[in-house]
Scaffold this motif. Sequence first.
Motif, mmCIF file in Angstrom:
data_model
loop_
_atom_site.group_PDB
_atom_site.id
_atom_site.type_symbol
_atom_site.label_atom_id
_atom_site.label_comp_id
_atom_site.label_asym_id
_atom_site.label_seq_id
_atom_site.Cartn_x
_atom_site.Cartn_y
_atom_site.Cartn_z
ATOM 1 N N ALA A 194 1.242 -0.947 0.280
ATOM 2 C CA ALA A 194 -0.110 0.012 0.001
ATOM 3 C C ALA A 194 0.671 1.225 -0.210
ATOM 4 N N ALA A 195 1.725 1.030 0.380
ATOM 5 C CA ALA A 195 2.630 2.692 0.817
ATOM 6 C C ALA A 195 3.292 2.424 -0.025
ATOM 7 N N ARG A 196 3.439 1.628 -0.831
ATOM 8 C CA ARG A 196 4.685 1.841 -2.527
ATOM 9 C C ARG A 196 3.149 2.282 -3.872
ATOM 10 N N ASN A 197 2.043 1.549 -3.844
ATOM 11 C CA ASN A 197 0.763 2.498 -4.776
ATOM 12 C C ASN A 197 -0.049 3.158 -4.352
ATOM 13 N N VAL A 198 -0.461 3.203 -3.008
ATOM 14 C CA VAL A 198 -1.488 4.016 -3.215
ATOM 15 C C VAL A 198 -1.096 5.466 -3.041
ATOM 16 N N ARG A 199 -1.877 6.291 -4.248
ATOM 17 C CA ARG A 199 -2.417 7.662 -4.385
ATOM 18 C C ARG A 199 -2.489 8.647 -2.925
ATOM 19 N N ALA A 200 -1.999 10.445 -3.817
ATOM 20 C CA ALA A 200 -1.864 11.300 -2.371
ATOM 21 C C ALA A 200 -3.930 11.184 -2.525
ATOM 22 N N GLY A 201 -3.743 11.568 -1.566
ATOM 23 C CA GLY A 201 -5.403 11.651 -1.090
ATOM 24 C C GLY A 201 -5.604 10.448 -0.961
ATOM 25 N N GLY A 202 -5.707 9.441 -0.756
ATOM 26 C CA GLY A 202 -5.936 7.943 -0.462
ATOM 27 C C GLY A 202 -6.006 7.557 0.743
ATOM 28 N N ALA A 203 -5.860 6.514 1.412
ATOM 29 C CA ALA A 203 -6.022 5.908 2.876
ATOM 30 C C ALA A 203 -6.086 4.372 2.910
ATOM 31 N N ILE A 204 -5.363 3.915 4.179
ATOM 32 C CA ILE A 204 -4.779 2.652 4.373
ATOM 33 C C ILE A 204 -5.848 2.436 5.597
ATOM 34 N N ILE A 205 -6.060 1.773 5.979
ATOM 35 C CA ILE A 205 -6.935 0.583 6.909
ATOM 36 C C ILE A 205 -6.828 -0.203 7.449
ATOM 37 N N ASN A 206 -6.652 -0.858 8.337
ATOM 38 C CA ASN A 206 -5.860 -1.877 9.173
ATOM 39 C C ASN A 206 -6.911 -1.984 9.926
ATOM 40 N N LEU A 207 -7.212 -3.752 9.873
ATOM 41 C CA LEU A 207 -8.450 -4.199 11.638
ATOM 42 C C LEU A 207 -7.510 -4.796 12.408
ATOM 43 N N SER A 208 -7.639 -4.112 13.841
ATOM 44 C CA SER A 208 -7.439 -4.714 14.773
ATOM 45 C C SER A 208 -8.146 -5.571 15.231
ATOM 46 N N THR A 209 -9.031 -5.162 16.776
ATOM 47 C CA THR A 209 -9.907 -5.944 17.620
ATOM 48 C C THR A 209 -9.501 -5.321 19.015
ATOM 49 N N SER A 210 -10.728 -5.169 19.464
ATOM 50 C CA SER A 210 -10.943 -4.381 20.519
ATOM 51 C C SER A 210 -10.708 -5.446 22.052
ATOM 52 N N VAL A 211 -10.773 -6.650 21.951
ATOM 53 C CA VAL A 211 -10.378 -7.938 22.673
ATOM 54 C C VAL A 211 -9.158 -7.497 23.313
ATOM 55 N N LYS A 212 -8.166 -6.602 22.820
ATOM 56 C CA LYS A 212 -6.892 -6.644 23.605
ATOM 57 C C LYS A 212 -6.871 -5.677 24.644
ATOM 58 N N LYS A 213 -7.867 -5.343 24.571
ATOM 59 C CA LYS A 213 -8.198 -3.991 25.935
ATOM 60 C C LYS A 213 -8.428 -5.694 26.962
ATOM 61 N N LEU A 214 -9.358 -6.564 26.898
ATOM 62 C CA LEU A 214 -10.098 -7.441 27.592
ATOM 63 C C LEU A 214 -9.582 -8.491 28.385
ATOM 64 N N GLY A 215 -8.312 -8.830 27.637
ATOM 65 C CA GLY A 215 -7.656 -9.301 28.857
ATOM 66 C C GLY A 215 -8.744 -10.950 28.956
ATOM 67 N N LEU A 216 -9.419 -11.251 27.636
ATOM 68 C CA LEU A 216 -9.940 -13.038 28.332
ATOM 69 C C LEU A 216 -9.112 -13.600 27.537
ATOM 70 N N PRO A 217 -9.378 -14.887 28.358
ATOM 71 C CA PRO A 217 -8.714 -16.211 28.125
ATOM 72 C C PRO A 217 -8.675 -16.463 27.125
#
Length: 245
Positions: free
Chosen positions: A126-149
């Motif tokens: 993406a860094a090599r190809n996205v044009r000016a005015g563009g956007a890069i969006i990665n999917l993370s997760t809220s579970v990081k904050k919960l400490g679920l087993p």
Amino acid sequence: MNSSINRVAVVTGGSRGIGRAVAERLAADGQAVAIQYSTNVREADAAVEGIQAAGGRAIAIQADVADEAAVKTVFETVAAEFGGIDVVVNAAGILILDTIENFDLNELDRMHRTNIRGTFVINQAAARNVRAGGAIINLSTSVKKLGLPTYAGYAATKGAVDAISPVLAKELRGRDITVNAVAPGPTATDLFLQGKDEATIAQMAKMNPLGRLGTPSDIAEVISLLAGAGRWINGQTIYVNGGMV
């Protein structure tokens, strides 16, 4: 005028779940969409056909997101088909759950390959190809904050996503490209529902003040903003979870 018209998006993991909802939403916004998928050609073709039936433009391309040569080919194919790339949404990911004590380390490596290496490879392309005015969006997760087993391995991979996104945002200084992560809470997708009984699902639905699971369209709504008019949001992890954390 819709600012998304004539923009081109690549959506990894776009054949199912959140990725598919994102692909459909960006197409409805007026963007041409390339759906990357790993193995399920039937679902990918159905996603493309649905977008085209609604008047949108879409193609599907099979590739392993952790294979840099395959990803390079994806981006070249999209640029040749649609004339360039403006938005990259990295929704590809796998979820494997077990306790730290019992986790199969081969499975841990498999998950890390897709979720960490795959994120890095997609962001590099993406860094090599996205044009000016563009956007890069990665999917993370809220579970990081919960400490679920049982979620340690998965949460660790998404912690890496949160680390990569703001660094890339700063590395792209001067190019007018935003980079953000979106961290969904429990969302009613096959990936989330698999292996969970009704009691567990009901309990997780009650973890936010709105008292329900998220839907893929809830997540796609936020990604649509980041992929279009939300130009002053950059280098952030945005928690989309109904107020769970």
